[in-house]
Scaffold this motif. Structure first.
Motif, PDB file in Angstrom:
ATOM      1  N   GLN A   1       0.921  -1.071   0.062  1.00 59.25           N
ATOM      2  CA  GLN A   1       0.031  -0.108  -0.288  1.00 59.25           C
ATOM      3  C   GLN A   1       0.854   1.282  -0.009  1.00 59.25           C
ATOM      4  OE1 GLN A   1      -3.663   0.288   1.264  1.00 59.25           O
ATOM      5  NE2 GLN A   1      -3.731  -1.777   0.146  1.00 59.25           N
ATOM      6  N   VAL A   2       2.166   0.984   0.746  1.00 61.22           N
ATOM      7  CA  VAL A   2       2.810   2.247   0.854  1.00 61.22           C
ATOM      8  C   VAL A   2       4.409   1.806   0.739  1.00 61.22           C
ATOM      9  CG1 VAL A   2       2.658   2.198   3.227  1.00 61.22           C
ATOM     10  CG2 VAL A   2       3.789   4.394   2.090  1.00 61.22           C
ATOM     11  N   LEU A   3       5.229   2.638  -0.094  1.00 57.79           N
ATOM     12  CA  LEU A   3       6.617   2.108  -0.397  1.00 57.79           C
ATOM     13  C   LEU A   3       7.208   3.007   0.521  1.00 57.79           C
ATOM     14  CD1 LEU A   3       8.853   0.430  -1.952  1.00 57.79           C
ATOM     15  CD2 LEU A   3       8.741   2.373  -3.719  1.00 57.79           C
ATOM     16  N   LEU A   4       8.131   2.586   1.319  1.00 58.63           N
ATOM     17  CA  LEU A   4       8.917   3.279   2.454  1.00 58.63           C
ATOM     18  C   LEU A   4      10.571   3.022   2.012  1.00 58.63           C
ATOM     19  CD1 LEU A   4       7.455   1.856   5.619  1.00 58.63           C
ATOM     20  CD2 LEU A   4       6.935   3.963   4.563  1.00 58.63           C
ATOM     21  N   MET A   5      11.329   4.226   1.462  1.00 48.13           N
ATOM     22  CA  MET A   5      12.542   4.228   1.132  1.00 48.13           C
ATOM     23  C   MET A   5      13.510   4.946   2.040  1.00 48.13           C
ATOM     24  SD  MET A   5      12.148   4.050  -3.080  1.00 48.13           S
ATOM     25  CE  MET A   5      11.264   5.696  -3.287  1.00 48.13           C
ATOM     26  N   ASP A   6      14.648   4.377   2.608  1.00 49.53           N
ATOM     27  CA  ASP A   6      15.327   5.243   3.283  1.00 49.53           C
ATOM     28  C   ASP A   6      16.478   5.435   2.688  1.00 49.53           C
ATOM     29  OD1 ASP A   6      16.753   6.330   5.622  1.00 49.53           O
ATOM     30  OD2 ASP A   6      16.909   4.610   6.630  1.00 49.53           O
ATOM     31  N   GLU A   7      16.800   6.619   2.014  1.00 49.61           N
ATOM     32  CA  GLU A   7      17.833   7.265   1.486  1.00 49.61           C
ATOM     33  C   GLU A   7      18.126   6.466   0.365  1.00 49.61           C
ATOM     34  OE1 GLU A   7      20.334  10.009   2.908  1.00 49.61           O
ATOM     35  OE2 GLU A   7      19.696  10.016   4.997  1.00 49.61           O
ATOM     36  N   PRO A   8      17.220   6.118  -0.666  1.00 46.97           N
ATOM     37  CA  PRO A   8      17.606   4.858  -1.757  1.00 46.97           C
ATOM     38  C   PRO A   8      18.780   5.209  -2.798  1.00 46.97           C
ATOM     39  CG  PRO A   8      15.630   6.245  -2.347  1.00 46.97           C
ATOM     40  CD  PRO A   8      16.029   6.741  -0.735  1.00 46.97           C
ATOM     41  N   LEU A   9      19.188   6.480  -2.597  1.00 47.52           N
ATOM     42  CA  LEU A   9      20.327   6.909  -3.511  1.00 47.52           C
ATOM     43  C   LEU A   9      21.442   7.444  -2.677  1.00 47.52           C
ATOM     44  CD1 LEU A   9      18.030   8.849  -6.209  1.00 47.52           C
ATOM     45  CD2 LEU A   9      18.717   6.513  -6.153  1.00 47.52           C
ATOM     46  N   GLY A  10      21.354   6.971  -1.395  1.00 46.74           N
ATOM     47  CA  GLY A  10      22.477   7.667  -0.558  1.00 46.74           C
ATOM     48  C   GLY A  10      23.887   7.085  -0.849  1.00 46.74           C
ATOM     49  N   ALA A  11      23.936   5.995  -1.467  1.00 46.02           N
ATOM     50  CA  ALA A  11      25.245   5.572  -1.630  1.00 46.02           C
ATOM     51  C   ALA A  11      25.785   5.770  -3.064  1.00 46.02           C
ATOM     52  CB  ALA A  11      25.269   4.048  -1.548  1.00 46.02           C
ATOM     53  N   VAL A  12      25.011   6.717  -3.975  1.00 42.63           N
ATOM     54  CA  VAL A  12      25.249   7.006  -5.312  1.00 42.63           C
ATOM     55  C   VAL A  12      25.912   8.253  -5.406  1.00 42.63           C
ATOM     56  CG1 VAL A  12      24.024   7.366  -7.460  1.00 42.63           C
ATOM     57  CG2 VAL A  12      23.212   5.516  -5.950  1.00 42.63           C
ATOM     58  N   ASP A  13      26.824   8.392  -6.075  1.00 40.51           N
ATOM     59  CA  ASP A  13      27.670   9.702  -6.507  1.00 40.51           C
ATOM     60  C   ASP A  13      26.674  10.797  -7.167  1.00 40.51           C
ATOM     61  OD1 ASP A  13      28.175   9.796  -9.282  1.00 40.51           O
ATOM     62  OD2 ASP A  13      29.400   7.972  -8.991  1.00 40.51           O
ATOM     63  N   PHE A  14      27.225  12.090  -6.839  1.00 35.79           N
ATOM     64  CA  PHE A  14      26.551  13.250  -7.151  1.00 35.79           C
ATOM     65  C   PHE A  14      25.856  13.120  -8.779  1.00 35.79           C
ATOM     66  CE2 PHE A  14      26.347  17.479  -9.169  1.00 35.79           C
ATOM     67  CZ  PHE A  14      25.039  18.102  -8.310  1.00 35.79           C
ATOM     68  N   GLN A  15      26.476  12.809  -9.846  1.00 39.55           N
ATOM     69  CA  GLN A  15      26.075  12.924 -11.005  1.00 39.55           C
ATOM     70  C   GLN A  15      25.168  11.635 -11.662  1.00 39.55           C
ATOM     71  OE1 GLN A  15      27.084  15.416 -12.969  1.00 39.55           O
ATOM     72  NE2 GLN A  15      25.397  14.940 -14.301  1.00 39.55           N
ATOM     73  N   MET A  16      25.418  10.784 -11.063  1.00 41.52           N
ATOM     74  CA  MET A  16      24.554   9.480 -11.229  1.00 41.52           C
ATOM     75  C   MET A  16      23.305   9.716 -10.419  1.00 41.52           C
ATOM     76  SD  MET A  16      25.671   5.560 -11.551  1.00 41.52           S
ATOM     77  CE  MET A  16      24.668   4.267 -11.162  1.00 41.52           C
ATOM     78  N   ARG A  17      23.222  10.319  -9.278  1.00 38.45           N
ATOM     79  CA  ARG A  17      22.346  10.556  -8.536  1.00 38.45           C
ATOM     80  C   ARG A  17      21.079  11.212  -9.306  1.00 38.45           C
ATOM     81  NH1 ARG A  17      22.803  11.016  -2.269  1.00 38.45           N
ATOM     82  NH2 ARG A  17      20.810  11.539  -1.780  1.00 38.45           N
ATOM     83  N   LYS A  18      21.447  12.384 -10.166  1.00 41.49           N
ATOM     84  CA  LYS A  18      20.300  12.715 -10.894  1.00 41.49           C
ATOM     85  C   LYS A  18      19.679  11.845 -11.923  1.00 41.49           C
ATOM     86  CE  LYS A  18      21.586  17.506 -10.168  1.00 41.49           C
ATOM     87  NZ  LYS A  18      22.075  18.840 -10.743  1.00 41.49           N
ATOM     88  N   ASP A  19      20.483  11.037 -12.489  1.00 36.75           N
ATOM     89  CA  ASP A  19      19.942  10.076 -13.527  1.00 36.75           C
ATOM     90  C   ASP A  19      18.955   9.174 -12.790  1.00 36.75           C
ATOM     91  OD1 ASP A  19      21.384  11.187 -15.477  1.00 36.75           O
ATOM     92  OD2 ASP A  19      22.912   9.616 -15.649  1.00 36.75           O
TER      93      ASP A  19
END
Ligand SMILES: Nc1ncnc2c1ncn2[C@@H]1O[C@H](COP(=O)(O)OP(=O)(O)O)[C@@H](O)[C@H]1O
Ligand SMILES: [Mg+2]
Length: 259
Positions: free
Chosen positions: A153-171
């Motif tokens: 019913q609800v998706l909980l995501m804890d910093e799902p992009l936390g380990a990703v570097d800046f450039q890739m993060r936007k993609d």
């Protein structure tokens, strides 16, 4: 779907000192909303998300999902951990099938859902790879679709992009958004990144380090996909940064509702 966070308080004792992490936190989430919990490191975002997930209990207050009090984790709440937490000894396919097997979803239905999810995450043909054979972005997408496998019913995501570097993060933000547009599951995502919050969310709940209060509950009614250079986009970002920096904002510019 209706999720109520009612007067949640939580404290921890560290070295004999009581530290109030969350104090009377209340808000309601409606069907299909993409909500971000934004705040500095240590302000209690993970604590709140895991209480919503049922991994730990609040001292006071309650979480109510569709009129039922949350007392334990359940398949109605999908969870994506910061470090993905994929099973390294299972393939992408096995990782995604796992929660459905736990729930005893019939085989034909499992396989159908698997194909649907792989397509949504642009991971067609990657089902037989192991997590170590995937790029960071593919791991992250696998973690998201595994959490969606049980049709929560609800998706909980804890910093799902936390380990990703800046450039890739936007993609990856763009890919994650594209997946969400297809799926429209209600989302609560934790981040400490202001730009990410403004890019992804219908609504930002800003948390502060001081006594676990909510600083602001801000709607972001901008069209998607969003223009990161746009005037309004920049304005929302600036307001959140000002609030985070505890700067006073002129009343006439106030578009957030301070709780
Ligand atoms: N199990 C725990 N025992 C003691 N202190 C904890 C525990 N979990 C979190 N904390 C403390 O609570 C505060 C908030 O933590 P957390 O929710 O992880 O913050 P955030 O996710 O916003 O960075 C931090 O000071 C952290 O050290
Ligand atoms: Mg955290």
């Amino acid at each position: 779907m209706r999720l109520e966070i009612n007067d949640i308080s939580k404290s921890f004792i560290n070295n004999g000192e009581t530290h109030q992490v969350l104090k009377d936190i209340s808000f309601t989430i409606e069907e299909g909303e993409f909500v971000t919990l934004l705040g500095p490191s240590g302000c209690g975002k993970t604590t709140l998300l895991t209480i919503i997930a049922g991994f730990q209990q609040a001292e006071e207050g309650e979480i109510v999902l569709n009129d039922k009090k949350v007392v334990a984790p359940g398949p109605d709440r999908g969870f994506v951990f910061q470090n993905y937490a994929l099973f390294p000894w299972k393939t992408v396919r096995e990782n995604i099938l796992y929660p459905m097997k736990q729930l005893k979803v019939p085989k034909a239905e499992r396989e159908k859902r698997l194909e649907e999810l792989l397509k949504m995450a642009q991971l067609e043909g990657k089902g037989s790879l192991y997590p170590h054979q995937l790029s960071g972005g593919m791991k992250q997408r696998t973690a998201v679709i595994r959490a969606l496998a049980s049709r929560p019913q609800v998706l909980l995501m804890d910093e799902p992009l936390g380990a990703v570097d800046f450039q890739m993060r936007k993609d990856l933000q763009e890919q994650l958004e594209a997946m969400w547009i297809k799926d429209r599951t209600t989302v609560i995502m934790v981040t400490h990144d202001v730009d990410e919050a403004v890019y992804m969310s219908d609504r930002v709940i800003l948390m502060s380090n001081e006594q676990g209060k909510i600083l602001a509950d801000l709607s972001i009614p901008l069209e998607r996909p969003r223009d990161r250079e746009g005037k309004k986009y920049t304005m929302y970002k600036q307001q959140l940064m000002d609030l985070l920096g505890n700067k006073t904002i002129k009343k006439k510019e106030t578009i957030y509702q301070v709780v």
